[in-house]
Design a protein around this motif. Structure first.
Motif, short mmCIF file in Angstrom:
data_model
loop_
_atom_site.label_atom_id
_atom_site.label_comp_id
_atom_site.label_asym_id
_atom_site.label_seq_id
_atom_site.Cartn_x
_atom_site.Cartn_y
_atom_site.Cartn_z
N LEU A 111 0.83 -1.20 0.00
CA LEU A 111 0.00 0.00 0.00
C LEU A 111 0.87 1.25 0.00
CD1 LEU A 111 -2.57 -1.12 2.71
CD2 LEU A 111 -2.89 -1.16 0.23
N PRO A 112 0.48 2.27 -0.75
CA PRO A 112 1.24 3.53 -0.71
C PRO A 112 1.07 4.21 0.64
CG PRO A 112 -0.76 3.80 -2.00
CD PRO A 112 -0.66 2.34 -1.67
N THR A 113 2.02 5.04 0.98
CA THR A 113 1.97 5.77 2.25
C THR A 113 1.06 6.99 2.09
OG1 THR A 113 4.20 5.08 2.83
CG2 THR A 113 3.32 7.01 3.97
N ILE A 114 0.16 7.14 3.05
CA ILE A 114 -0.71 8.31 3.07
C ILE A 114 -0.12 9.30 4.07
CG2 ILE A 114 -2.99 9.19 3.65
CD1 ILE A 114 -4.16 6.60 2.62
N PRO A 115 0.21 10.52 3.65
CA PRO A 115 0.83 11.48 4.57
C PRO A 115 -0.05 11.77 5.78
CG PRO A 115 0.92 12.26 2.28
CD PRO A 115 0.00 11.08 2.30
N VAL A 116 0.58 11.87 6.95
CA VAL A 116 -0.12 12.23 8.18
C VAL A 116 0.67 13.34 8.86
CG1 VAL A 116 -1.16 9.97 8.51
CG2 VAL A 116 1.07 10.45 9.52
N PRO A 117 0.02 14.16 9.70
CA PRO A 117 0.74 15.25 10.36
C PRO A 117 1.76 14.72 11.36
CG PRO A 117 -1.50 15.04 11.22
CD PRO A 117 -1.41 14.14 10.04
N PRO A 118 2.82 15.49 11.65
CA PRO A 118 3.80 15.06 12.66
C PRO A 118 3.14 14.95 14.03
CG PRO A 118 4.15 17.35 12.01
CD PRO A 118 3.14 16.80 11.07
N PRO A 119 3.64 14.06 14.89
CA PRO A 119 3.00 13.81 16.18
C PRO A 119 2.79 15.05 17.04
CG PRO A 119 4.63 12.12 15.72
CD PRO A 119 4.78 13.16 14.64
N ASP A 120 3.78 15.95 17.12
CA ASP A 120 3.63 17.12 17.98
C ASP A 120 2.49 18.02 17.51
OD1 ASP A 120 5.62 16.32 19.64
OD2 ASP A 120 7.16 17.67 18.84
N GLN A 121 2.38 18.18 16.19
CA GLN A 121 1.29 18.99 15.66
C GLN A 121 -0.04 18.29 15.89
OE1 GLN A 121 1.57 20.16 11.48
NE2 GLN A 121 -0.66 19.98 11.29
N TYR A 122 -0.07 16.99 15.67
CA TYR A 122 -1.32 16.25 15.77
C TYR A 122 -1.86 16.28 17.19
CZ TYR A 122 -4.56 12.39 16.10
OH TYR A 122 -5.67 11.63 16.38
N LYS A 123 -0.99 16.06 18.19
CA LYS A 123 -1.50 15.97 19.56
C LYS A 123 -2.09 17.29 20.02
CE LYS A 123 2.81 16.87 22.13
NZ LYS A 123 3.79 16.28 23.08
N ASN A 124 -1.53 18.42 19.58
CA ASN A 124 -2.08 19.72 19.94
C ASN A 124 -3.39 19.97 19.21
OD1 ASN A 124 -1.41 23.14 19.17
ND2 ASN A 124 -2.20 22.38 21.11
N THR A 125 -3.40 19.69 17.89
CA THR A 125 -4.62 19.88 17.10
C THR A 125 -5.76 19.04 17.65
OG1 THR A 125 -3.35 20.38 15.12
CG2 THR A 125 -5.63 19.69 14.80
N TYR A 126 -5.47 17.77 17.94
CA TYR A 126 -6.50 16.86 18.42
C TYR A 126 -7.04 17.31 19.77
CZ TYR A 126 -8.71 12.39 19.66
OH TYR A 126 -9.60 11.42 20.02
N ALA A 127 -6.15 17.77 20.65
CA ALA A 127 -6.58 18.22 21.97
C ALA A 127 -7.50 19.43 21.88
CB ALA A 127 -5.35 18.54 22.84
N VAL A 128 -7.13 20.40 21.05
CA VAL A 128 -7.95 21.61 20.94
C VAL A 128 -9.26 21.31 20.22
CG1 VAL A 128 -8.06 23.95 19.99
CG2 VAL A 128 -5.95 23.12 21.04
N LEU A 129 -9.20 20.50 19.17
CA LEU A 129 -10.42 20.09 18.48
C LEU A 129 -11.40 19.47 19.46
CD1 LEU A 129 -11.87 19.45 15.68
CD2 LEU A 129 -10.78 17.23 15.85
N THR A 130 -10.89 18.58 20.30
CA THR A 130 -11.75 17.91 21.28
C THR A 130 -12.30 18.89 22.29
OG1 THR A 130 -10.48 15.87 21.02
CG2 THR A 130 -11.81 16.09 23.01
N ALA A 131 -11.43 19.73 22.85
CA ALA A 131 -11.86 20.63 23.90
C ALA A 131 -12.91 21.62 23.41
CB ALA A 131 -10.65 21.37 24.47
#
Length: 393
Positions: free
Chosen positions: A244-264
């Motif tokens: 399977l080809p690689t699907i780009p994902v955000p770097p962990p540091d960016q993701y954890k902040n984005t996910y936390a704020v999105l949730t909050a």
């Protein structure tokens, strides 16, 4: 001054004058100073960190995809863990992450820059932040562009937006299916749009693929036509049993902040159903009605276990205020479907003109739009002229 309000919630906007600004027509850049900012809790604005467990920080699990057969037991466990971690580790900041507070922060930016009124361009969730600002501070708005809006129903807000993903995917997938059918000789996914859809559904729950990988890749890819080839190659590989080809994902540091704020923000803004059984029933029904997204839009999230909802009553968008808002919306948006943008337009009434662009994808002005839509927004930003009525481009 033109403030660029980012989406999300949880997306950084500090460098948008360089990124979005590079795409703006010169006549717009000549008219405005472009201003970017990181919303409260994001990036360089005291970033929120829920200290989530590594298993809850997989970007491929950003959406609450059910397990095989629609099982939500793992989603329930993750939702509990995320709610507990955020409320134990988020400190005082987490109770102040709301859209109404973002609107207040925008007004502080206006004041700090010495402006009597503010013009802004909000995209995706940024349209809701912009709509709330225009409702809370109507006299302080100049030229307002809302690009890719969702339903501002104060009883639903973020909960309703997630459920709208199901409609958005069904609206948008036919664009990809038609594109792939025209390239059947290259990808072998089917010679008709119906055949491409059948190929997708036949492999979406394949045990030979990582769980929900194809569905998650599909939903991400249909945001923009430029990612159609990646989705087609992924489906081709899945069908052939190739790597399977690689699907780009955000770097962990960016993701954890984005996910936390999105949730909050999503959990603080509005009340969500609390019953686990409610979500189990909703997922089962949603899987049948909207097979492309497999029940994800109706699934349980951390908001089901959030302790206090809402932090303050959500804003009801109304026609009270000046007629100075231009909305632009693609007809086939996977994230903020056109019907939901129409709800925003109806809420604002006389204050708004709506430009409906006959294309697909998320984001309309200078992204997935067309010459007519782009020119209409540019003219409004430059000289304040809007169409006399809603128009289709």
């Amino acid at each position: 001054m033109l403030l660029l309000i980012p989406g999300g919630p949880g997306n950084s906007g500090l460098y948008r004058p360089a990124t979005l600004g590079a795409r703006l027509p010169q006549e717009v850049k000549d008219r405005y100073d472009l201003i970017g900012f990181d919303p409260r809790g994001v990036g360089q604005s005291t970033p929120l960190d829920c200290k989530l467990e590594p298993r809850d920080l997989d970007p491929n699990g950003f959406m609450a995809w059910p397990g095989p057969g629609g099982d939500i037991s793992e989603n329930i466990n993750k939702a509990r863990r995320v709610a507990k971690a955020c409320n134990e580790n988020g400190g005082e900041l987490i109770r102040h992450l709301t859209t109404r507070n973002e609107a207040r922060d925008i007004d502080q930016i206006r004041r700090a820059l010495g402006e009597r009124q503010i013009s802004y361009w909000g995209v995706s969730y940024g349209t809701y932040a912009g709509a709330v600002y225009a409702t809370m501070f109507p006299g302080r708005t100049d030229r307002v562009v809302l690009d890719s809006s969702d339903d501002p129903d104060p009883q639903r807000v973020a909960y309703g937006w997630v459920k709208n993903f199901a409609v958005g995917a069904e609206d948008r997938f036919p664009d990809f299916a038609a594109w792939a059918a025209e390239r059947d000789a290259t990808y072998g996914l089917g010679a008709t749009p119906a055949a491409v859809r059948a190929t997708f559904l036949a492999h979406a729950d394949s045990p030979s693929l990582p769980p929900n990988a194809l569905r998650a890749g599909m939903f991400s890819a249909i945001y923009n036509n430029s990612t159609f080839p990646l989705l087609a190659e992924y489906m081709r590989a899945a069908r052939a049993g190739d790597p399977l080809p690689t699907i780009p994902v955000p770097p962990p540091d960016q993701y954890k902040n984005t996910y936390a704020v999105l949730t909050a923000v999503g959990c603080n803004d509005v009340s969500w159903p609390k019953s686990v059984d409610h979500y189990a029933r909703a997922v089962a029904q949603n899987r049948v009605a909207f097979p492309l997204t497999g029940g994800m839009p109706a699934n349980i999230t951390a908001c089901a276990f959030w302790p206090t909802q809402p932090i303050e009553q959500p804003t009801r968008v109304t026609p009270a205020g000046p007629s100075n808002i231009l909305m632009i919306q693609t007809m086939r948006d996977p994230a903020t479907p056109h019907f939901a943008g129409v709800r925003m337009r109806e809420a604002f009434g006389h204050r708004v003109r709506l430009v409906s662009v006959n294309t697909g994808g998320h984001g309309a002005y200078l992204v997935n739009g067309n010459a007519c839509g782009d020119a209409t927004v540019t003219k409004f930003l430059v000289d304040g002229t809007r169409p006399a009525t809603d128009i289709a481009c």
